[in-house]
Scaffold this motif. Structure first.
Motif: not given
Length: 154
Positions: A16-17, A71-72, A97-101
């Motif tokens: 996410h950004l 926007t972050s 934030q890293v969310s998924d692979i």
């Protein structure tokens, strides 16, 4: 769509950004690190936060939201630095934030619509529609080519 993306299954990492979701090919990712402040560089472009030490190598750290003009939230308690290989260089990308692979069939990747002369569709391989929303599949080789060229010259 770039020749590197085809109908084969693509392994991607989503992040996410702000409220938008993006993804990258897992093959370009070296590692994911927790937030660490970068050392600023004088006269650096606005999207370059500075440099960091990665096991003895100094690498540039890019604010990916600033580079993409989105926007972050940049909540450093949840932010991550995604270390990627682009050409011959290594670059750190700050994401919210890293969310998924995920494994995505290449056939699910939709082309980026033509938005006119000032829009560069080559920043993205395409858009992936998911039940949870749309994910923009970033083309790092194109998006960061100018940074990679400067690393190769240095």
């Amino acid at each position: 769509m770039d020749g590197a993306i085809n109908s084969a299954t693509q392994e991607i990492i989503a992040f996410h950004l702000g409220h938008q979701q993006f993804c990258l090919k897992t093959t370009s990712i070296r590692e994911i690190r927790g937030w660490a402040a970068a050392t600023p560089l004088p006269h650096a472009p606005p999207h370059v936060l500075g440099v960091m030490n990665l096991r003895g190598s100094v690498i540039p750290v890019i604010d990916l939201a600033a580079k993409l003009r989105v926007t972050s939230t940049l909540d450093t308690s949840r932010s991550a630095i995604v270390v990627v290989e682009v050409g011959d260089g290594i670059i750190g990308l700050v994401v919210d934030q890293v969310s998924d692979i995920l494994s995505i069939s290449g056939e699910r990747i939709q082309p980026v619509p033509d938005l006119g002369a000032t829009f560069d569709p080559a920043f993205s391989y395409g858009i992936i529609p998911l039940e949870s929303g749309m994910v923009c599949f970033l083309n790092l080789d194109h998006m960061l080519a100018s940074i990679d060229n400067r690393i190769a010259v240095a």
